[in-house]
Design a protein around this motif. Structure first.
Motif, PDB file in Angstrom:
ATOM      1  N   ARG A   1      29.391  77.068  39.217  1.00 28.16           N
ATOM      2  CA  ARG A   1      28.851  77.647  40.698  1.00 28.16           C
ATOM      3  C   ARG A   1      27.745  76.568  40.889  1.00 28.16           C
ATOM      4  O   ARG A   1      26.775  76.214  40.003  1.00 28.16           O
ATOM      5  N   VAL A   2      27.751  76.017  42.159  1.00 25.29           N
ATOM      6  CA  VAL A   2      26.783  75.372  42.866  1.00 25.29           C
ATOM      7  C   VAL A   2      25.253  75.892  42.469  1.00 25.29           C
ATOM      8  O   VAL A   2      24.373  75.193  42.010  1.00 25.29           O
TER       9      VAL A   2
ATOM     10  N   ASN B   1      23.176  63.289  44.777  1.00 22.68           N
ATOM     11  CA  ASN B   1      24.039  62.305  43.882  1.00 22.68           C
ATOM     12  C   ASN B   1      24.995  62.800  42.939  1.00 22.68           C
ATOM     13  O   ASN B   1      26.103  62.227  42.944  1.00 22.68           O
ATOM     14  N   PHE B   2      24.368  63.689  42.215  1.00 20.94           N
ATOM     15  CA  PHE B   2      25.304  64.279  41.056  1.00 20.94           C
ATOM     16  C   PHE B   2      26.609  64.830  41.668  1.00 20.94           C
ATOM     17  O   PHE B   2      27.845  64.943  41.399  1.00 20.94           O
ATOM     18  N   PHE B   3      26.044  65.660  42.940  1.00 22.26           N
ATOM     19  CA  PHE B   3      27.450  66.536  43.391  1.00 22.26           C
ATOM     20  C   PHE B   3      28.365  65.424  44.174  1.00 22.26           C
ATOM     21  O   PHE B   3      29.556  65.736  44.447  1.00 22.26           O
ATOM     22  N   VAL B   4      27.605  64.350  44.898  1.00 24.01           N
ATOM     23  CA  VAL B   4      28.414  63.381  45.465  1.00 24.01           C
ATOM     24  C   VAL B   4      29.511  62.829  44.558  1.00 24.01           C
ATOM     25  O   VAL B   4      30.526  62.353  44.761  1.00 24.01           O
TER      26      VAL B   4
ATOM     27  N   VAL C   1      29.160  68.748  49.098  1.00 20.70           N
ATOM     28  CA  VAL C   1      28.460  68.098  49.974  1.00 20.70           C
ATOM     29  C   VAL C   1      28.781  68.096  51.347  1.00 20.70           C
ATOM     30  O   VAL C   1      28.297  68.315  52.439  1.00 20.70           O
ATOM     31  N   SER C   2      29.923  67.620  51.288  1.00 19.33           N
ATOM     32  CA  SER C   2      30.708  67.335  52.695  1.00 19.33           C
ATOM     33  C   SER C   2      31.039  68.593  53.570  1.00 19.33           C
ATOM     34  O   SER C   2      30.853  68.659  54.833  1.00 19.33           O
ATOM     35  N   ASN C   3      30.954  69.749  52.995  1.00 15.50           N
ATOM     36  CA  ASN C   3      31.373  70.916  53.613  1.00 15.50           C
ATOM     37  C   ASN C   3      30.072  71.600  53.843  1.00 15.50           C
ATOM     38  O   ASN C   3      29.908  72.811  54.404  1.00 15.50           O
ATOM     39  N   GLY C   4      28.907  71.144  53.356  1.00  9.75           N
ATOM     40  CA  GLY C   4      27.575  71.854  53.657  1.00  9.75           C
ATOM     41  C   GLY C   4      27.013  72.912  52.746  1.00  9.75           C
ATOM     42  O   GLY C   4      26.114  73.610  52.719  1.00  9.75           O
TER      43      GLY C   4
ATOM     44  N   PHE D   1      21.391  75.656  48.689  1.00 13.22           N
ATOM     45  CA  PHE D   1      19.819  75.210  48.367  1.00 13.22           C
ATOM     46  C   PHE D   1      18.849  76.056  49.043  1.00 13.22           C
ATOM     47  O   PHE D   1      17.841  76.481  48.814  1.00 13.22           O
ATOM     48  N   ASP D   2      19.239  76.074  50.577  1.00 12.79           N
ATOM     49  CA  ASP D   2      18.417  76.804  51.282  1.00 12.79           C
ATOM     50  C   ASP D   2      18.115  78.183  51.054  1.00 12.79           C
ATOM     51  O   ASP D   2      16.967  78.697  51.137  1.00 12.79           O
ATOM     52  N   GLU D   3      19.264  79.076  50.608  1.00 13.85           N
ATOM     53  CA  GLU D   3      19.058  80.267  50.026  1.00 13.85           C
ATOM     54  C   GLU D   3      18.215  80.277  48.710  1.00 13.85           C
ATOM     55  O   GLU D   3      17.314  81.230  48.786  1.00 13.85           O
ATOM     56  N   MET D   4      18.127  79.499  47.903  1.00 20.75           N
ATOM     57  CA  MET D   4      17.558  79.528  46.632  1.00 20.75           C
ATOM     58  C   MET D   4      16.185  79.376  47.031  1.00 20.75           C
ATOM     59  O   MET D   4      15.133  79.794  46.293  1.00 20.75           O
TER      60      MET D   4
END
Length: 90
Positions: A12-13, A34-37, A44-47, A53-56
């Motif tokens: 999971r992300v 960059n790892f996720f890209v 990354v592309s779907n946000g 990250f904002d939730e975390m």
């Protein structure tokens, strides 16, 4: 050697971000992105990466250090795959 590709593709992300934040010095946000890209571009592309990250950040799981360094926050917990020593983690 840690198999980052398999880890990013299978976990999971939230858990991957937690793993990198928990590293000794953390990880720069551009490096994390960059790892996720490289291995899971759709996150990354779907946000999804940004949303998770904002939730975390809001929940205190991660914090920002100097120069956009992502570090563990007061509510950080080690992801399960780390305790199971998957992907070459020792």
């Amino acid at each position: 050697m840690i198999d980052f590709k398999a880890m990013i593709e299978k976990e999971r992300v939230y858990d991957v971000v937690s793993f990198f934040a928990g590293c000794t010095k953390g990880i720069g946000y551009p490096q994390l992105d960059n790892f996720f890209v490289r291995y899971r571009f759709n996150v990354v592309s779907n946000g999804e990466l940004s949303k998770v990250f904002d939730e975390m950040l809001r929940d205190g799981v991660v914090n920002f250090g100097n120069k956009m360094l992502v570090i563990k926050g007061p509510n950080w917990k080690e992801p399960k795959f780390v305790t199971e020593k998957k992907y070459g983690i020792s």
